[in-house]
Design an enzyme around this catalytic site. Structure first.
Site, PDB file in Angstrom:
ATOM      1  N   ASP A 283       0.763  -1.075  -0.003  1.00  0.00           N
ATOM      2  CA  ASP A 283      -0.028  -0.116  -0.120  1.00  0.00           C
ATOM      3  C   ASP A 283       0.875   1.353  -0.097  1.00  0.00           C
ATOM      4  OD1 ASP A 283      -2.281  -1.661   0.258  1.00  0.00           O
ATOM      5  OD2 ASP A 283      -1.947  -2.072   2.306  1.00  0.00           O
ATOM      6  N   HIS A 460      -0.173  -8.883  -3.881  1.00  0.00           N
ATOM      7  CA  HIS A 460      -1.115  -7.822  -3.155  1.00  0.00           C
ATOM      8  C   HIS A 460      -0.185  -6.825  -3.053  1.00  0.00           C
ATOM      9  CE1 HIS A 460      -4.014  -6.418  -0.135  1.00  0.00           C
ATOM     10  NE2 HIS A 460      -2.984  -5.841   0.403  1.00  0.00           N
ATOM     11  N   ASP A 511      -2.015 -18.588  -4.063  1.00  0.00           N
ATOM     12  CA  ASP A 511      -1.645 -17.294  -4.658  1.00  0.00           C
ATOM     13  C   ASP A 511      -2.853 -16.343  -5.036  1.00  0.00           C
ATOM     14  OD1 ASP A 511      -0.392 -15.484  -6.683  1.00  0.00           O
ATOM     15  OD2 ASP A 511      -0.224 -16.816  -7.991  1.00  0.00           O
ATOM     16  N   GLU A 520       1.864 -10.283  -0.020  1.00  0.00           N
ATOM     17  CA  GLU A 520       2.284  -8.997   0.041  1.00  0.00           C
ATOM     18  C   GLU A 520       3.795  -9.130   0.224  1.00  0.00           C
ATOM     19  OE1 GLU A 520       0.958  -4.791   1.868  1.00  0.00           O
ATOM     20  OE2 GLU A 520       0.477  -6.656   3.040  1.00  0.00           O
TER      21      GLU A 520
END
Length: 540
Positions: A283, A460, A511, A520
């Site tokens: 993120d 991710h 996955d 991530e």
């Protein structure tokens, strides 16, 4: 009706490597090198009206028998006249032709061809369902391709080397050089399928992509050892990953081209310049403590193992500087103000405590010692926690190698009660952890994106999973981005070198972008392994 000729074909004057350098077989055939096992004194076929005599060897007889017995299942019953049913090696070429005639009886052309197709498919190894497919050979479309949907040999061996050296190359060589029928086999190491194209000359070995694939295998079944070149490639990718985590205005030499400028107004709310630094994970957040940890571990990797980084040393230094430049900004933008969490004092104290207990730590990590306490998966991976477990693996591996380096340079050992641990034992243990990450594990999966034949596709990571600003310059709102999170398609932007959270305590990995604990990446996962990969690139 398909006519088959079971005859030996010899090519004594053409080497394998020179043969495959030819663009076609015209010269090969025109030179008259193909010779069948003819038994005529002249060495040539008998005149028209006479039957040619052949020397059928053991292989020819075995193959004729196999094929004829398969064909018998579809043939009309012969008039036996009291004769016993033919057994193995009772078949000769005449009886094979007789079976073929009986197969033809009562069938039209397409039905005859279908029988032969089913017989050919039945000869394939059990557990290898296959289908005939249209392929293009030298610009001509033809039905000369066979796709084995899941190769039993590859699935059970789990070894690229066995696939290439024990199956693909010898089979291509046999059909092309011995039968005179070119064959190219293309194994798919992701889904275990294999495409076989008859009539297509295979490429030279040194140009065949299959011969360049890294191996994947179970932890306890090593068919292949990673080479220094493999570790060097992984080192390059592990450093390249940090360019995918950059925040701020990117330099002209940015190599991950899908990443664009971002966070250009950071700090403006406080009237200071806090542009730059790294997003810590998937993120767009620049946490101070993880960035400081990342930069510290990167710098430590360069200090300890920079001499082994060679061409990647400058890239590693650039990765360190991108983090330190931001940290300096954050600590000097305003007098007596630090825009990150305090970390230096605590970290120094923690390392001092860690150093005091280093021997105990090493002993707790190595299986078989009296003080062993660590947990490992059935496949041999150190396991500390369910969330981003590989962060513990990479950091522990750096500590192990660094400790082993100083232990070796001083000729020391580690005493674990009644057991003694040497530097070489510590290095071997660290290598097993690294090799697991790179693909030598039960899942046959590399957990470094872009390394090896099989690695995660649904990472991710916001920047990697959304369309690049260079290809889709339109604004994507926060809520609009969820469609890419939920998409089943692979990430459009390859986050090369990213090491993900990794498998669970049973070596299982999903996955799936939603499973951020496993899928991530993070800067603090990658940072420690940079030095580790540099070490093995120089010593493997």
């Amino acid at each position: 009706m398909v006519v088959l000729c079971f005859q030996s074909i010899h090519s004594p004057s053409i080497s394998y490597s020179n043969f495959f350098k030819r663009q076609n077989l015209d010269e090969y055939y025109s030179r008259g090198i193909i010779r069948c096992g003819i038994a005529e004194p002249s060495g040539q076929p008998a005149p028209m009206g006479q039957k040619t005599k052949y020397n059928d060897g053991l292989f020819e007889k075995a193959f004729m028998t196999l094929f004829a017995r398969k064909m018998e299942k579809f043939a009309n019953s012969p008039s036996t006249n009291g004769q016993k049913k033919k057994g193995w090696f009772d078949y000769d070429y005449e009886s094979f032709v007789d079976v073929s005639r009986r197969v033809m009886q009562g069938r039209n052309r397409s039905q005859q061809q279908q029988v032969v197709r089913e017989v050919l498919l039945s000869i394939l190894p059990p557990g290898a369902p296959a289908q005939v497919m249209e392929v293009e050979v030298n610009g001509v479309k033809q039905m000369s391709g066979v796709r084995v949907k899941k190769c039993r040999y590859l699935e059970n061996s789990g070894c690229v080397g066995m696939c290439v050296n024990m199956c693909k190359i010898p089979t291509q060589d046999f059909f092309t050089n011995e039968f005179g029928l070119p064959l190219t086999m293309t194994p798919n190491f992701e889904d275990m399928s294999c495409d076989m194209v008859y009539g297509q000359v295979p490429p030279p070995i040194e140009e065949d992509p299959a011969s360049k694939q890294p191996c994947f295998t179970d932890f306890f079944l090593f068919c292949y050892a990673f080479t220094s070149q493999d570790y060097s490639a992984a080192l390059e990718k592990s450093i390249l990953f940090f360019e995918g985590q950059r925040s701020g205005k990117l330099p002209s030499n940015q190599r991950l081209a899908w990443r664009g400028n971002s966070g250009l107004s950071d700090g403006s709310g406080y009237h200071v310049d806090l542009v730059g630094g790294y997003y810590d994970a998937g993120d767009n957040v620049k946490f101070g403590l993880p960035m400081a940890y990342t930069t510290t571990l990167l710098a430590w990797s360069v200090i300890e193992f920079g001499s082994s980084m060679h061409t990647q040393l400058e890239n590693a230094k650039a990765a360190v500087r991108w983090g330190t430049d931001y940290l300096l900004k954050a600590s000097t933008a305003t007098p007596n103000t630090l825009y990150v969490q305090g970390f230096l004092e605590n970290t120094v104290q923690e390392f001092q405590i860690y150093k005091a207990h280093s021997d105990n730590y090493i002993c707790s990590m190595i299986p078989g010692t009296p003080n062993f306490q660590a947990q490992y998966t059935p496949g041999g991976l150190l396991y500390k926690g369910s969330g981003s477990n590989l962060q513990y693996v990479t950091s522990s591996t750096l500590l192990l190698l660094t400790y082993a380096k100083y232990l070796r340079s001083n000729g020391g050992i580690t005493s674990c009660g009644t057991s003694i641990i040497t530097a070489d034992q510590i290095i071997k243990h660290a290598k097993q952890q690294v090799d697991y990450i790179l693909g030598q594990n039960p899942a046959k999966m590399s957990y470094m994106v872009g390394f090896g034949a099989r690695y995660p596709q649904h990472v991710h990571h916001r920047g990697s999973s959304l369309p690049s600003v260079h290809t889709n310059p339109g604004h994507i709102g926060c809520n609009d981005g969820f469609q890419y999170l939920h998409s089943g398609s692979p990430n459009p932007n390859l986050l090369t070198g990213a090491i993900l959270g990794g498998p669970d305590d049973r070596d299982n990995f999903a996955d799936d972008r939603h499973n951020y604990q496993q899928s991530e990446p993070a800067t603090y996962i990658n940072a420690p392994i940079v030095g580790v990969l540099a070490f093995f690139s120089a010593t493997a």
